[in-house]
Write a protein that holds these residues in place. Structure first.
Motif, PDB file in Angstrom:
ATOM      1  N   ASP A  31      31.199  30.849  28.767  1.00  0.00           N
ATOM      2  CA  ASP A  31      32.637  30.825  29.005  1.00  0.00           C
ATOM      3  C   ASP A  31      33.194  29.491  28.491  1.00  0.00           C
ATOM      4  N   ASP A  34      32.124  26.177  30.066  1.00  0.00           N
ATOM      5  CA  ASP A  34      30.696  25.892  29.935  1.00  0.00           C
ATOM      6  C   ASP A  34      30.311  25.568  28.493  1.00  0.00           C
ATOM      7  N   ILE A 109      27.671  37.446  34.091  1.00  0.00           N
ATOM      8  CA  ILE A 109      29.120  37.653  34.125  1.00  0.00           C
ATOM      9  C   ILE A 109      29.538  38.347  35.419  1.00  0.00           C
ATOM     10  N   SER A 112      29.218  36.007  38.316  1.00  0.00           N
ATOM     11  CA  SER A 112      30.280  35.003  38.248  1.00  0.00           C
ATOM     12  C   SER A 112      31.561  35.537  38.880  1.00  0.00           C
ATOM     13  N   GLU A 152      41.998  26.655  28.285  1.00  0.00           N
ATOM     14  CA  GLU A 152      40.679  27.173  27.933  1.00  0.00           C
ATOM     15  C   GLU A 152      40.447  27.152  26.423  1.00  0.00           C
ATOM     16  N   THR A 170      30.959  34.733  25.191  1.00  0.00           N
ATOM     17  CA  THR A 170      32.265  34.079  25.352  1.00  0.00           C
ATOM     18  C   THR A 170      33.373  35.120  25.391  1.00  0.00           C
ATOM     19  N   TYR A 173      33.010  37.459  28.567  1.00  0.00           N
ATOM     20  CA  TYR A 173      33.461  36.741  29.760  1.00  0.00           C
ATOM     21  C   TYR A 173      34.987  36.701  29.812  1.00  0.00           C
ATOM     22  N   ALA A 174      35.591  36.375  28.685  1.00  0.00           N
ATOM     23  CA  ALA A 174      37.048  36.229  28.646  1.00  0.00           C
ATOM     24  C   ALA A 174      37.767  37.524  29.011  1.00  0.00           C
ATOM     25  N   ILE A 177      36.233  38.673  33.190  1.00  0.00           N
ATOM     26  CA  ILE A 177      36.133  37.877  34.415  1.00  0.00           C
ATOM     27  C   ILE A 177      37.360  38.050  35.313  1.00  0.00           C
TER      28      ILE A 177
END
Length: 202
Positions: A31, A34, A109, A112, A152, A170, A173-174, A177
């Motif tokens: 993400d 991170d 993911i 999270s 971000e 990436t 996750y975007a 999440i």
């Protein structure tokens, strides 16, 4: 009630650190924050968890001009997640095959999202990065989406330039999440206990 909040807060923070370690072991993209943490860790030689803690403390300092007030959850976020991710990285073996790495990514993911719902639902203060976002929103009048996207994208670009891992993870996750937290949060939000009615002594 407070005991339950604290248990849920720390369980969520530990689980969040574990989910970060899973994504790191998957090595398929992190993400945005991170990616930034990993880039700094690669440049400094510090452990990933140490960078998470240091960046969290620095971000908390940015709350001062925004007049944000940290809670116990905010301070705990800075300390616990970094320790949890380093401990998890120590225990988790390196994944070699693509199916295993993909499974670690997917699990990371989902966990999270669950962890985010848990520590947000505890209601003991936002994490330093979330508080930075909400503080900017309140002071600027801009939308949450605009501020969050801007922050971000900035940390993602810096992290990528520093060598952080950007990839399929990436993107996944975007796009997932926010939905995951939205699914878990209603089930994990601890409602405030209503005040007891005053006794009528007349």
């Amino acid at each position: 009630m407070m005991t339950r909040r604290l248990i849920q807060l720390y369980a969520g923070l530990i689980l969040y650190g574990f989910s970060m370690a899973l994504m790191l072991r998957a090595n398929l993209g992190l993400d945005p924050w991170d990616v930034f943490h990993q880039g700094i860790a690669m440049r400094t030689g510090w452990s990933f968890g140490t960078v998470v803690n240091v960046v969290g403390a620095f971000v908390l300092l940015l709350w001062l001009p925004l007049r944000q007030r940290p809670g116990i959850g905010t301070i705990s976020n800075i300390v616990v997640i970094g320790l949890a991710v380093d401990a998890s990285l120590y225990l988790l073996p390196t994944a070699e095959t693509l199916p295993v790495r993909a499974a670690l990514l997917a699990l990371g993911i989902v966990l999270s999202g669950l962890a985010g719902g848990a520590y947000i639902g505890a209601g003991l203060g936002p994490g330093p990065r979330d508080g930075l976002m909400t503080g900017f929103v309140r002071r600027s009048g801009w939308s949450i989406r605009l501020v969050r996207t801007g922050i971000e994208l900035l940390v993602l670009a810096i992290g990528w330039l520093l060598g952080g891992t950007v990839g399929l993870g990436t993107i996944l996750y975007a796009v997932s999440i926010g939905w995951l937290v939205q699914v878990f949060l209603p089930h994990l939000t601890i409602a405030e206990r209503p005040p007891r009615p005053a006794l009528d002594l007349q």
